[in-house]
Design a protein around this motif. Structure first.
Motif, mmCIF file in Angstrom:
data_model
loop_
_atom_site.group_PDB
_atom_site.id
_atom_site.type_symbol
_atom_site.label_atom_id
_atom_site.label_comp_id
_atom_site.label_asym_id
_atom_site.label_seq_id
_atom_site.Cartn_x
_atom_site.Cartn_y
_atom_site.Cartn_z
ATOM 1 N N LYS A 51 17.800 -4.165 0.570
ATOM 2 C CA LYS A 51 16.664 -5.005 0.208
ATOM 3 C C LYS A 51 16.917 -5.749 -1.092
ATOM 4 C CE LYS A 51 11.642 -4.927 -0.106
ATOM 5 N NZ LYS A 51 11.579 -5.825 -1.273
ATOM 6 N N ARG A 52 17.534 -5.041 -2.080
ATOM 7 C CA ARG A 52 17.835 -5.698 -3.349
ATOM 8 C C ARG A 52 18.862 -6.797 -3.181
ATOM 9 N NH1 ARG A 52 17.395 -0.419 -5.831
ATOM 10 N NH2 ARG A 52 19.660 -0.154 -5.811
ATOM 11 N N ALA A 72 17.126 0.651 0.032
ATOM 12 C CA ALA A 72 16.786 -0.184 -1.127
ATOM 13 C C ALA A 72 17.922 -1.121 -1.509
ATOM 14 C CB ALA A 72 16.408 0.693 -2.319
ATOM 15 N N PRO A 75 15.500 8.522 4.819
ATOM 16 C CA PRO A 75 14.465 8.089 3.868
ATOM 17 C C PRO A 75 14.476 6.570 3.700
ATOM 18 C CG PRO A 75 15.681 9.979 3.015
ATOM 19 C CD PRO A 75 16.410 9.530 4.241
ATOM 20 N N GLY A 76 13.279 5.974 3.705
ATOM 21 C CA GLY A 76 13.195 4.518 3.570
ATOM 22 C C GLY A 76 13.821 4.009 2.294
ATOM 23 N N ARG A 77 13.774 4.821 1.238
ATOM 24 C CA ARG A 77 14.350 4.385 -0.043
ATOM 25 C C ARG A 77 15.864 4.207 0.054
ATOM 26 N NH1 ARG A 77 13.049 9.752 -0.448
ATOM 27 N NH2 ARG A 77 14.794 11.188 -0.848
ATOM 28 N N GLU A 78 16.499 4.812 1.083
ATOM 29 C CA GLU A 78 17.951 4.671 1.246
ATOM 30 C C GLU A 78 18.342 3.229 1.571
ATOM 31 O OE1 GLU A 78 20.437 6.856 0.954
ATOM 32 O OE2 GLU A 78 19.231 8.597 0.454
ATOM 33 N N LEU A 101 8.123 1.492 3.994
ATOM 34 C CA LEU A 101 9.395 2.192 3.905
ATOM 35 C C LEU A 101 9.532 2.997 2.619
ATOM 36 C CD1 LEU A 101 12.002 -0.369 5.303
ATOM 37 C CD2 LEU A 101 11.444 1.879 6.241
ATOM 38 N N VAL A 102 8.825 2.572 1.565
ATOM 39 C CA VAL A 102 8.921 3.284 0.294
ATOM 40 C C VAL A 102 8.452 4.728 0.442
ATOM 41 C CG1 VAL A 102 8.065 3.353 -2.076
ATOM 42 C CG2 VAL A 102 8.650 1.162 -1.023
ATOM 43 N N LYS A 103 7.469 4.966 1.294
ATOM 44 C CA LYS A 103 6.898 6.306 1.433
ATOM 45 C C LYS A 103 7.127 6.930 2.812
ATOM 46 C CE LYS A 103 2.419 4.168 2.482
ATOM 47 N NZ LYS A 103 0.989 4.101 2.128
#
Length: 368
Positions: free
Chosen positions: A132-133, A129, A124-127, A174-176
Motif C-alpha cells: 500500500k505504501r 502495508a 494479517p492485513g497489516r502485512e 484491512l488494518v484491523k
C-alpha cells in the motif's frame, strides 16, 4: 588396515578394524581450504555469472561451482521467474517468514470412507502495508500448497490467487482484519503433512507454513460418540462480503461452515474479544441410525481449576444427514460477563439413549 601412498588419496583396505579407518579418514581431511567469493558487481539483473578458480604451481584438487545467478529485483521478475520462485520456495526445508501466515485444518465425514478437510489461511492485513505504501491500488496474493501422505507421496495440491483491494473502505478494514483464504480437500483417514505458501505479488514477500495432521477413522470409534473437528469463531459473514475474490467458490459453498449463505469464520489463533459471542460448530455422527437420535450438548469455560461459565444444555433432535450420518451441532457462548484472561474451553456431547459421551478441549484467550 594398512594404507598405500597414491596420487590424490589413500587406499583403505578392509581389515575389520573400524576405529583405525575412522582415524585415517579424519587425518585425510586435515589439509584443505574453503574459499569464499563475494561479488563486486551490484547489478540485480538475474543473469548467470561464471566463476573460474585456478592455482599456480600448487598441486591440488579443486571443487567449486562454475557460476551463479545474480539476484534480481522482484519488480523485474517475469511470469516464469515468479513461478520458479514459488516452486523453489515450496521445496525448501526451512520455512520462509517474510509474510506472516496462520492456518487451521478441520475434518468432517462425507461418507463411509472419505472426509472433507477445509483449510483456512489467514494473513494479517497489516502485512500488506508495504504494498500500500508503494502506491498499489490492489495486490494479488499467490497461494500454493501440497498434502503428502505418511510415505512422502503428494496426494493433493492447490494453486490459486486472491485479489485484495488496498484502497478505500477495504484498506481501512484491512488494518484491523486479516485476509482469509479458504479451500478444501477430500481425503481418506490417515497421517498427512501439509505445506502451504503465500506470496504478496506486489512486493515479493513470502510466507510458508507446514504442519502434520491426522484424520481419524471414525468408523472405528465404538466407546464414545464419534465427532468431527470443533470449530470456534466469533464472526459469521455473507460470502459476498469477503475481502477477496477467490476462484474456489464451489469449495466454499460445499463447506459445512456455510449455512444459508453465511460462513462461520474460524478463529485460527483462538483469541476472542470480550463483549462478543463465541460460536461453536461441530458434527456428531450416528453411524447406525436411520433417524435422528437426540443428543445434548453444552460448553464449559474453566479459569484455572474453577468453572467460570457454562451454557444451558441444548437438545438436538433433528438434522441427521442420511449419507454422512452427521448431526450438526451449533452452540454459542456469550463472553461479555467474563474477565479477560486464559480459559480452558470444553465441549460436551451426551447421548442419553446409548449412554455415550464425547469431550473436546482447547485453550482460548479472552482480550478486552
Amino acid at each position: 588396515m594398512r594404507s598405500l601412498p597414491t596420487r590424490g588419496g589413500k587406499a583403505m583396505l578392509d581389515t575389520n578394524d573400524l576405529s583405525a579407518g575412522i582415524v585415517q579418514a579424519e587425518q585425510a581431511f586435515t589439509s584443505y581450504y574453503i574459499i569464499g567469493y563475494y561479488t563486486t558487481n551490484p547489478l540485480l539483473d538475474g543473469k548467470f555469472r561464471r566463476v573460474k578458480i585456478s592455482l599456480k604451481e600448487i598441486p591440488a584438487k579443486l571443487a567449486y561451482r562454475e557460476g551463479y545467478y545474480a539476484g534480481k529485483e522482484f519488480s523485474k521478475f517475469t511470469a516464469a521467474d515468479k513461478e520458479r520462485q514459488l516452486e523453489d520456495a515450496l521445496m525448501l526445508g526451512d520455512p520462509i517468514t517474510d509474510l506472516t501466515i496462520a492456518m487451521e485444518l478441520n475434518y468432517f465425514r462425507l461418507n463411509q470412507a472419505e472426509y472433507f478437510v477445509p483449510l483456512t489461511v489467514k494473513i494479517p492485513g497489516r502485512e500488506l502495508a508495504l504494498a500500500k505504501r508503494g502506491g498499489a491500488e490492489h495486490t494479488v496474493i499467490d497461494f500454493i500448497g501440497e498434502v503428502k501422505d505418511d510415505y512422502g507421496t503428494t496426494i493433493q495440491n492447490v494453486r490459486d490467487k486472491v485479489d485484495v483491494k488496498l484502497s478505500g473502505a477495504t484498506a481501512a478494514q484491512l488494518v484491523k482484519s486479516p485476509v482469509e483464504y479458504d479451500t478444501g480437500f477430500t481425503l481418506l483417514p490417515g497421517k498427512y503433512v501439509i505445506k502451504f505458501l503465500a506470496r504478496d505479488d506486489e512486493t515479493g514477500r513470502i510466507g510458508t507454513y507446514q504442519m502434520p495432521f491426522l484424520i481419524p477413522n471414525l468408523n472405528k470409534e465404538l466407546q464414545r460418540i464419534p465427532i468431527s473437528s470443533v470449530v470456534l469463531g466469533s464472526q459469521r459473514i455473507d460470502l459476498k462480503d469477503a475481502l477477496y475474490n477467490a476462484r474456489k467458490d464451489t469449495v466454499q459453498t460445499a463447506s459445512p461452515l456455510v449455512e444459508n449463505g453465511q460462513k462461520l469464520i474460524p478463529s485460527v489463533t483462538r483469541v476472542f474479544t470480550r463483549g462478543r459471542e463465541m460460536y461453536v460448530y461441530l458434527q456428531a455422527y450416528e453411524l447406525a441410525a436411520t433417524s435422528t437420535q437426540p443428543l445434548v450438548a453444552f460448553v464449559t469455560l474453566y479459569h484455572g481449576q474453577a468453572k467460570a461459565f457454562e451454557t444451558t444444555p441444548v437438545s438436538i433432535n433433528d438434522g441427521l444427514d442420511s449419507k454422512s450420518k452427521a448431526l450438526p451441532l451449533r452452540l454459542s457462548v456469550p463472553l461479555d460477563q467474563l474477565p479477560p484472561g486464559q480459559y480452558n474451553c470444553q465441549v460436551t456431547i451426551l447421548d442419553p439413549s446409548a449412554q455415550k459421551a464425547a469431550f473436546w478441549q482447547t485453550v482460548i484467550m479472552l482480550v478486552p
